[in-house]
Design a protein around this motif. Structure first.
Motif, PDB file in Angstrom:
ATOM      1  N   SER A 114       6.002 -23.136 -33.633  1.00 25.25           N
ATOM      2  CA  SER A 114       5.412 -22.692 -32.371  1.00 25.25           C
ATOM      3  C   SER A 114       6.346 -21.716 -31.665  1.00 25.25           C
ATOM      4  N   PHE A 115       5.741 -20.738 -31.026  1.00 28.70           N
ATOM      5  CA  PHE A 115       6.533 -19.738 -30.307  1.00 28.70           C
ATOM      6  C   PHE A 115       5.691 -19.149 -29.187  1.00 28.70           C
ATOM      7  N   SER A 116       6.347 -18.496 -28.274  1.00 34.31           N
ATOM      8  CA  SER A 116       5.684 -17.845 -27.141  1.00 34.31           C
ATOM      9  C   SER A 116       6.177 -16.417 -27.027  1.00 34.31           C
ATOM     10  N   LEU A 117       5.265 -15.514 -26.711  1.00 28.91           N
ATOM     11  CA  LEU A 117       5.660 -14.121 -26.492  1.00 28.91           C
ATOM     12  C   LEU A 117       6.486 -13.980 -25.222  1.00 28.91           C
ATOM     13  N   ASN A 118       6.386 -14.952 -24.346  1.00 29.33           N
ATOM     14  CA  ASN A 118       7.080 -14.874 -23.065  1.00 29.33           C
ATOM     15  C   ASN A 118       7.632 -16.259 -22.705  1.00 29.33           C
ATOM     16  N   MET A 136      16.397 -15.689 -29.815  1.00 27.55           N
ATOM     17  CA  MET A 136      15.635 -14.859 -30.767  1.00 27.55           C
ATOM     18  C   MET A 136      14.155 -14.853 -30.370  1.00 27.55           C
ATOM     19  N   THR A 137      13.855 -14.231 -29.256  1.00 23.66           N
ATOM     20  CA  THR A 137      12.493 -14.176 -28.739  1.00 23.66           C
ATOM     21  C   THR A 137      11.764 -12.946 -29.275  1.00 23.66           C
ATOM     22  N   PHE A 138      10.463 -12.900 -29.020  1.00 26.51           N
ATOM     23  CA  PHE A 138       9.677 -11.721 -29.396  1.00 26.51           C
ATOM     24  C   PHE A 138      10.232 -10.481 -28.717  1.00 26.51           C
ATOM     25  N   ARG A 139      10.613 -10.618 -27.442  1.00 28.70           N
ATOM     26  CA  ARG A 139      11.169  -9.481 -26.714  1.00 28.70           C
ATOM     27  C   ARG A 139      12.446  -8.976 -27.390  1.00 28.70           C
ATOM     28  N   MET A 182       8.373  -6.910 -19.531  1.00 28.66           N
ATOM     29  CA  MET A 182       7.699  -7.736 -20.530  1.00 28.66           C
ATOM     30  C   MET A 182       7.653  -9.195 -20.091  1.00 28.66           C
ATOM     31  N   SER A 183       8.713  -9.664 -19.426  1.00 28.02           N
ATOM     32  CA  SER A 183       8.719 -11.060 -18.975  1.00 28.02           C
ATOM     33  C   SER A 183       7.687 -11.296 -17.872  1.00 28.02           C
ATOM     34  N   ARG A 184       7.302 -10.239 -17.167  1.00 27.46           N
ATOM     35  CA  ARG A 184       6.315 -10.388 -16.097  1.00 27.46           C
ATOM     36  C   ARG A 184       4.885 -10.216 -16.602  1.00 27.46           C
ATOM     37  N   THR A 185       4.695  -9.517 -17.705  1.00 26.48           N
ATOM     38  CA  THR A 185       3.344  -9.145 -18.126  1.00 26.48           C
ATOM     39  C   THR A 185       2.855  -9.846 -19.393  1.00 26.48           C
ATOM     40  N   LEU A 186       3.751 -10.230 -20.302  1.00 24.39           N
ATOM     41  CA  LEU A 186       3.311 -10.854 -21.545  1.00 24.39           C
ATOM     42  C   LEU A 186       2.741 -12.253 -21.275  1.00 24.39           C
ATOM     43  N   PRO A 187       1.786 -12.688 -22.085  1.00 27.35           N
ATOM     44  CA  PRO A 187       1.210 -14.030 -21.894  1.00 27.35           C
ATOM     45  C   PRO A 187       2.236 -15.109 -22.188  1.00 27.35           C
ATOM     46  N   THR A 188       2.137 -16.216 -21.471  1.00 33.29           N
ATOM     47  CA  THR A 188       3.107 -17.310 -21.627  1.00 33.29           C
ATOM     48  C   THR A 188       2.619 -18.419 -22.554  1.00 33.29           C
ATOM     49  N   ARG A 189       1.372 -18.322 -23.020  1.00 28.79           N
ATOM     50  CA  ARG A 189       0.834 -19.375 -23.877  1.00 28.79           C
ATOM     51  C   ARG A 189       1.606 -19.456 -25.187  1.00 28.79           C
TER      52      ARG A 189
END
Length: 549
Positions: A102-106, A40-43, A87-94
């Motif tokens: 806590s969650f990450s966009l990538n 269940m990621t942002f993507r 999206m996996s190549r461009t979204l920030p990984t922080r």
């Protein structure tokens, strides 16, 4: 490597672990799992909600075609792959923190389980038996055909409750239609194969890969459709019989693919081939053969005999095939002349205006619905009744032998049945309340609403068994309409609402169950599936807003 190690560990834990006995499943569905993959990621949320919104709008729009065109979830399944990888190549990984979560966009590479969840989101915009939310179409009939106005809130509740009541039925029937290995849902096997083709890397030295084969067929299909779709639309349905005798009514009745028996007619349009029974590529051959035999017997033997030999129901006064209503002179029947201001049947006006007639094919197909309904119940009782009884016992469920897929899924938390039951009871309560609040608008009393729920409860399981094993979903629309027509004669809106709650909730339930089986095959955590399917509420509200006004 991680997947292989996981499988070996699981097999070591249980020596009785066995492969799925269904050959098609054993050959296609992966027997490994990586529980560390994020789901269940942002993507997944972003692409899933966008896919669902687009597909429900398109399906509602195209459902008004003479040949209903259904945009399947496979379109979104393919389209979101490059977007997800982008999206996996461009979204920030922080990592971000919100309310202690806590969650990450990538969270890493775009993976197969994310892709499955996105497809489940999109699948809620497609129902086997109707691509749009059927209740929206029914509301359209009320407004356009019966000139019946509904308040926005009433219409919204109708759409909302029919969708989620189906979800409640799905939760109750998981033990019968998802957990047993014999319930293999053929259409899902094709989707699993596509997922693997899009994600798994294969050795090119061993022949053509899945991805290469898929791309060849994709390009070939696109080029192929240019001819019937744009350059030569006549290929959509071509009949040499009609061409040979263009002025003969009999020739048109025999040869026309639109308004006749279609003898000598053929189509090169895939939309025409798959419009009413789905893609033949995902149905078992035995299922296709049964449909073909029934089609030949009904269309080429029963209908011609009734039409030309016996003139059944004055059939020769009307077109052989039409969904229109006719008067005794063969003209279109004006239903507004026989309805009161309250949209009830005016018996005096009906007797004055004349009887209502159906086209022969339409009348006979409605009659065959009674035979179909009893055949469904009898077939499932004889061939699957004992298995259903066994799965009803909790002791049997705990001791049954698991195949590899069920064993791998035991590592995830299941969804408690009361989660589904609470939704079902709440939606039933809202539906019954509507019978009092909007009594004049919907015409269906509280006992009629409860009767619709009972009908859906009785037939959803046997129809689900047939769909899960043959990829065919027989309907019982005629039975639903006949029951309420007998109980509440002269109330067309009540008849329509009874069909929605008694029949269409079954369609939605089976669509949800199919997705649950897909999640089972792809090892998606059940609670993630629950969340993804619950967002169906967003789809129904959005689709209602787009299409009601």
């Amino acid at each position: 490597m991680a997947d292989t190690e996981t499988q070996e560990n699981v097999i070591g834990e249980d020596e009785e672990l066995s492969r799925c006995p269904v050959e098609e499943v054993a050959l296609v569905v992966p027997e490994t799992d990586d529980p560390t993959l994020p789901v269940m990621t942002f993507r997944a949320w972003f692409l899933g909600l966008a896919s669902c919104t687009i597909i429900i709008f398109l399906n509602t729009f195209f459902t008004y075609r003479t040949q209903p065109l259904t945009i399947s979830a496979i379109l979104m399944q393919i389209a979101v792959l490059p977007i997800g990888k982008f999206m996996s190549r461009t979204l920030p990984t922080r990592e971000y923190s919100l309310f202690g979560w806590s969650f990450s966009l990538n969270p890493g590479p775009f993976n197969m389980k994310e892709h499955v969840i996105i497809t489940v989101f999109a699948n809620t915009g497609v129902s086997h038996g109707g691509g749009d939310a059927y209740s929206i179409g029914a509301i359209t009939v009320m407004k356009g055909y019966y000139k019946k106005g509904l308040s926005f809130l009433c219409a919204l509740f109708i759409v909302f409750t029919t969708q989620l009541i189906g979800y409640g039925w799905a939760g109750m029937l998981r033990r019968y239609l998802v957990d047993p290995v014999q319930m293999w849902w053929p259409a899902n096997v094709a989707q699993v194969s596509l997922f693997r083709a899009l994600h798994e890397k294969e050795d090119t030295n061993q022949g053509i890969t899945r991805m290469r084969f898929f791309l060849i067929v994709l390009i070939g299909s696109f080029v192929y459709y240019v001819f019937p779709g744009y350059l030569f639309p006549i290929l959509t349905f071509f009949s040499w019989v009609c061409w040979a005798w263009p002025n003969s009514i009999t020739a048109q009745q025999i040869g026309s693919g639109y308004h006749g028996l279609g003898v000598g007619a053929f189509t090169l349009d895939w939309a025409g081939i798959s419009a009413y029974h789905g893609s033949p590529l995902v149905s078992p051959f035995s299922s296709i053969l049964n449909v073909a035999v029934g089609f030949v017997m009904f269309i080429y033997i029963v209908v011609p005999i009734c039409y030309w030999k016996f003139n059944t129901f004055d059939a020769q006064k009307f077109p052989m095939f039409s969904n229109q209503l006719f008067n005794a002179r063969g003209k279109i029947y004006d239903t507004t002349k026989i309805l009161t201001k309250e949209f009830e049947l005016d018996v005096g006006a009906y007797n004055s205006y004349g009887k209502l007639y159906l086209s022969p094919l339409f009348a006979l197909s409605i009659g065959s619905g009674f035979a179909r309904f009893t055949a469904i119940l009898t077939h499932v009782a004889l061939f699957n009744g004992w298995d259903i009884l066994k799965h009803s016992r909790s002791s049997v469920l705990k001791s049954r032998k698991l195949d590899v897929h069920s064993k791998l899924m035991k590592r995830y938390k299941t969804v408690p049945e009361w989660w589904f039951l609470s939704l079902l009871i709440e939606c039933m309560a809202v539906s019954v309340l509507m019978s009092f609040v909007w009594k004049d608008q919907i015409q269906l009393p509280w006992w009629g609403m409860l009767s619709a729920f009972v009908l859906a409860w009785i037939v959803t399981l046997p129809i689900g068994v047939i769909q899960a094993t043959t990829n065919q979903q027989p309907g019982y629309d005629v039975i639903a309409q006949f029951i309420i027509g007998y109980a509440l004669p002269g109330k067309p809106i009540a008849n329509l609402l009874f069909k929605i709650y008694g029949r269409i909730s079954t369609i939605h339930a089976l669509s949800f169950l199919s997705d649950l089986k897909l999640g089972h095959y792809m090892k998606v955590p059940p609670r993630c599936m629950y969340i993804a399917q619950l967002k169906d509420f967003i789809k129904t509200v959005h689709g209602h807003v787009l299409n009601t006004e």
